[in-house]
Design an enzyme around this catalytic site. Structure first.
Site: not given
Ligand code: AMP
Ligand code: ZN
Length: 115
Positions: A30-31, A86, A99, A101
């Site tokens: 995760d970024i 989520n 996804h 986590h």
């Molecule tokens: P959610 O709130 O469950 O939809 O989680 C989306 C997740 O994607 C968040 O934790 C972000 O930090 C992560 N995210 C968004 N863009 C990227 C990216 N380019 N690379 C890695 N993680 C990302």
């Protein structure tokens, strides 16, 4: 899905810190991590959320859950980990590509604070 950020990552059009990849799934860090280890496992197939999966996806979802456990161990999470999916706006989902986590390695608080 042309515009989906996780589809772009799965196609290699946006870089990621890859944890694992095969024909069907990709795992990457995760970024914006919330713990020392925080990666996500996605299907390469665009499925918007857990609310959009069908019976035909059962084997894929099963594979993903088995992989979560294996990858968590490989990332050093011997003592356990948290998995979060989520789903939808009401579930706090921000990226509408399914996804899982996988979070751990720090002090993981109770997920829901009661009273
Ligand atoms: P959610 O709130 O469950 O939809 O989680 C989306 C997740 O994607 C968040 O934790 C972000 O930090 C992560 N995210 C968004 N863009 C990227 C990216 N380019 N690379 C890695 N993680 C990302
Ligand atoms: Zn997608």
């Amino acid at each position: 899905m042309g515009d989906c950020i996780f589809c772009k990552i799965a196609r290699g059009e946006i870089p990621c810190r890859r944890v694992y990849e095969d024909d069907e799934v990709l795992a990457f860090h995760d970024i914006n991590p919330v713990a020392p280890v925080h990666f996500m496992l996605i299907p390469k197939l665009h499925l918007a959320s857990l609310a959009d999966v069908k019976d035909v996806h059962a084997a894929l979802l099963g594979r993903m859950l088995l992989l979560v456990s294996r990858l968590a161990k490989e990332q050093g999470l011997d003592n356990g980990f948290r998995t979060v999916i989520n789903t939808g706006k009401g579930g706090g989902q921000e990226v509408f590509h399914l996804h899982i986590h996988v979070i751990g390695g720090g002090n993981i608080p109770p997920m829901v604070r009661r009273g």
